[in-house]
Design a protein around this motif. Structure first.
Motif, PDB file in Angstrom:
ATOM      1  N   TYR A 121      39.585   2.184  54.277  1.00 53.51           N
ATOM      2  CA  TYR A 121      40.919   2.145  53.673  1.00 53.51           C
ATOM      3  C   TYR A 121      41.838   1.322  54.577  1.00 53.51           C
ATOM      4  O   TYR A 121      42.006   1.638  55.755  1.00 53.51           O
ATOM      5  CB  TYR A 121      41.491   3.550  53.500  1.00 53.51           C
ATOM      6  CG  TYR A 121      42.776   3.577  52.702  1.00 53.51           C
ATOM      7  CD1 TYR A 121      42.760   3.812  51.333  1.00 53.51           C
ATOM      8  CD2 TYR A 121      44.000   3.330  53.316  1.00 53.51           C
ATOM      9  CE1 TYR A 121      43.938   3.820  50.594  1.00 53.51           C
ATOM     10  CE2 TYR A 121      45.181   3.326  52.586  1.00 53.51           C
ATOM     11  CZ  TYR A 121      45.146   3.570  51.227  1.00 53.51           C
ATOM     12  OH  TYR A 121      46.317   3.555  50.498  1.00 53.51           O
ATOM     13  N   ILE A 185      40.780   6.942  47.676  1.00 54.19           N
ATOM     14  CA  ILE A 185      39.890   7.839  48.414  1.00 54.19           C
ATOM     15  C   ILE A 185      38.934   8.540  47.455  1.00 54.19           C
ATOM     16  O   ILE A 185      37.731   8.671  47.727  1.00 54.19           O
ATOM     17  CB  ILE A 185      40.715   8.868  49.211  1.00 54.19           C
ATOM     18  CG1 ILE A 185      41.656   8.154  50.206  1.00 54.19           C
ATOM     19  CG2 ILE A 185      39.795   9.840  49.937  1.00 54.19           C
ATOM     20  CD1 ILE A 185      40.971   7.271  51.217  1.00 54.19           C
ATOM     21  N   ILE A 201      34.294   7.675  54.893  1.00 57.09           N
ATOM     22  CA  ILE A 201      35.550   6.966  54.666  1.00 57.09           C
ATOM     23  C   ILE A 201      36.344   6.946  55.964  1.00 57.09           C
ATOM     24  O   ILE A 201      36.551   7.983  56.591  1.00 57.09           O
ATOM     25  CB  ILE A 201      36.377   7.642  53.561  1.00 57.09           C
ATOM     26  CG1 ILE A 201      35.584   7.683  52.249  1.00 57.09           C
ATOM     27  CG2 ILE A 201      37.703   6.914  53.359  1.00 57.09           C
ATOM     28  CD1 ILE A 201      36.243   8.513  51.162  1.00 57.09           C
ATOM     29  N   VAL A 209      47.019   9.796  51.296  1.00 57.04           N
ATOM     30  CA  VAL A 209      45.684   9.361  51.737  1.00 57.04           C
ATOM     31  C   VAL A 209      45.085  10.416  52.665  1.00 57.04           C
ATOM     32  O   VAL A 209      43.912  10.784  52.540  1.00 57.04           O
ATOM     33  CB  VAL A 209      45.763   7.988  52.441  1.00 57.04           C
ATOM     34  CG1 VAL A 209      44.435   7.632  53.104  1.00 57.04           C
ATOM     35  CG2 VAL A 209      46.162   6.906  51.445  1.00 57.04           C
ATOM     36  N   LYS A 213      41.705  12.564  51.975  1.00 60.19           N
ATOM     37  CA  LYS A 213      40.557  12.571  52.890  1.00 60.19           C
ATOM     38  C   LYS A 213      40.161  14.007  53.241  1.00 60.19           C
ATOM     39  O   LYS A 213      38.978  14.342  53.325  1.00 60.19           O
ATOM     40  CB  LYS A 213      40.882  11.768  54.159  1.00 60.19           C
ATOM     41  CG  LYS A 213      40.902  10.260  53.938  1.00 60.19           C
ATOM     42  CD  LYS A 213      41.461   9.505  55.129  1.00 60.19           C
ATOM     43  CE  LYS A 213      40.527   9.485  56.303  1.00 60.19           C
ATOM     44  NZ  LYS A 213      41.042   8.648  57.401  1.00 60.19           N
TER      45      LYS A 213
END
Length: 424
Positions: A121, A185, A201, A209, A213
């Motif tokens: 990301y 995500i 990730i 975000v 996660k």
């Protein structure tokens, strides 16, 4: 900045942002929708949150070519040299499988295997972060990850910053998707019609975000839940106030919640830095952000002894630590907790952010007490290998069975004892 004593440092400890109940619920709903509706949901959220209407998410070959053509050759060369430095550093982190055999025929070992796919990301918004591309993608590539998928929010024009695309192009990353936020995500974790799922990730982002996660962890791996950026500087009377102030502000301009701390035994330096910070703030383009950061989380800890100053640094466990002293290498062994350590007056923190080679994805908010910078090991798995010979099992079968029964696991004991039939 305010001059404090050591006892006031507890105000630096901030709980990791858990988000509001409304934010958590929103993220959970986004993830559920992406899991169920795939690209359709991602498209709707991209229009709602990024005000970008896209026919396709994947960056095209033409967009890569336009990005390359728009940037001058000197900048291209700078990015290439930075990438080379970062790759060279991470190459030294690689570990190999190993095996050890005994005279009785036992073979034990550890097998190193890269994960199949990693998702990166890269934040968007008002700024472009090609350095985030390098720091997240390169260790994955060095580890041997076969597929790297990158996501990054588009602007309202549906485009990705040229510098970000150039960084991806330099590294050979072709799977770049114009998607951001929690929906990105979710897409990486569970896959959509066009965005492939991954096993891990990495990369920073906003609170949505971070919450996403946290939600998908367990279905995939993540790097960390990062907090606001931090810098601590351990300096003696040899340090220059204007340089120390500039380095403190280099982190303060990141975020209003970033922390910048000077730890010193020199009252003269403390007062000079306090004055210099205020002076330099006036000319910063992001002065409002930096000033808020300095007012709330900027501190100068004045210690009576150098030993106390070192203890203070270890208590803070900073993300970035600069040591600016007469002999900084002499202090290195005393530092137990820090994400990245910069030694000497010429090792300003941005040297590590962009160019030197070590990774700038670092533990924050005191987690350097137990965690490390993003590195090649984050993209591999370690499998134990056990091969017992008949001789080894004959020698140890009764011990293993007794151990199993001590734990009340009879089937375990019988599993090894049944092999006795082989040598009757």
């Amino acid at each position: 900045m305010k001059i404090i004593n050591k006892s006031d440092l507890k105000s630096l400890r901030r709980s990791v942002d858990q988000g509001t109940e409304e934010q958590r619920k929103s993220v959970q709903d986004i993830i559920a929708q992406v899991k169920t509706r795939g690209d359709e949901a991602v498209k709707e959220y991209t229009e709602r949150f990024d005000q970008a209407s896209l026919e396709t998410f994947k960056v095209s070959k033409e967009e890569f070519e336009q990005a390359y053509a728009s940037l001058d050759g000197a900048f291209v060369q700078i990015l290439q040299e930075a990438a080379d430095n970062i790759r060279a550093f991470h190459e030294k982190q690689k570990t190999t499988s190993w095996f050890d055999s005994s005279e009785d025929g036992t073979l034990l070992g550890q097998k190193i295997t890269p994960i199949d796919a990693a998702g990166v990301y890269v934040p968007g918004g008002t700024a472009a972060y090609p350095s985030s591309v390098f720091m997240n993608v390169i260790p994955a590539q060095v580890a041997g990850v076969e597929r790297v998928v990158m996501v990054t929010p588009p602007g309202k024009d549906g485009k990705v910053p040229d510098g970000v695309l150039l960084a991806a192009q330099i590294l050979g990353v072709e799977d770049v998707f114009k998607v951001g936020g929690a929906q990105a995500i979710a897409a990486l974790a569970y896959g959509t019609e066009t965005i492939p799922s991954v096993d891990k990730i990495t990369g920073p982002g906003n609170v949505f975000v971070a919450l996403a996660k946290r939600e998908v962890f367990g279905d995939v791996d993540i790097d960390m839940i990062a907090g606001p950026s931090e810098i601590a500087i351990l300096a003696d009377e040899t340090a220059r106030a204007e340089e120390i102030a500039a380095d403190l502000l280099s982190q303060a301009e990141h975020d209003a919640r970033s922390s910048s701390v000077l730890v010193t035994t020199s009252e003269r330096l403390a007062k000079a830095v306090e004055k210099e910070v205020q002076s330099q703030l006036d000319s910063l383009p992001r002065a409002d952000i930096a000033r808020k950061s300095v007012e709330d989380y900027g501190m100068i800890a004045l210690c009576e002894t150098w030993a106390e100053a070192v203890d203070t640094i270890n208590e803070i466990a900073p993300e970035h630590l600069e040591i600016v002293s007469e002999d900084p290498f002499q202090e290195l062994g005393k530092i137990k907790h820090a994400g990245a350590i910069f030694l000497g007056p010429y090792s300003s923190e941005p040297v590590g952010d962009y160019f030197a080679g070590p990774n700038h994805v670092l533990p924050t908010n005191g987690t350097a007490r137990f965690s490390s910078p993003l590195n090649v090991d984050d993209f591999v798995k370690k499998s134990s290998v056990i091969s017992y010979s008949r001789q080894a099992l004959e020698t140890n079968v009764d011990k293993i069975a007794r151990f199993a029964r001590l734990e009340g696991l009879e089937a375990h004991a019988r599993a090894v004892e049944t092999r006795k039939e082989r040598w009757k």
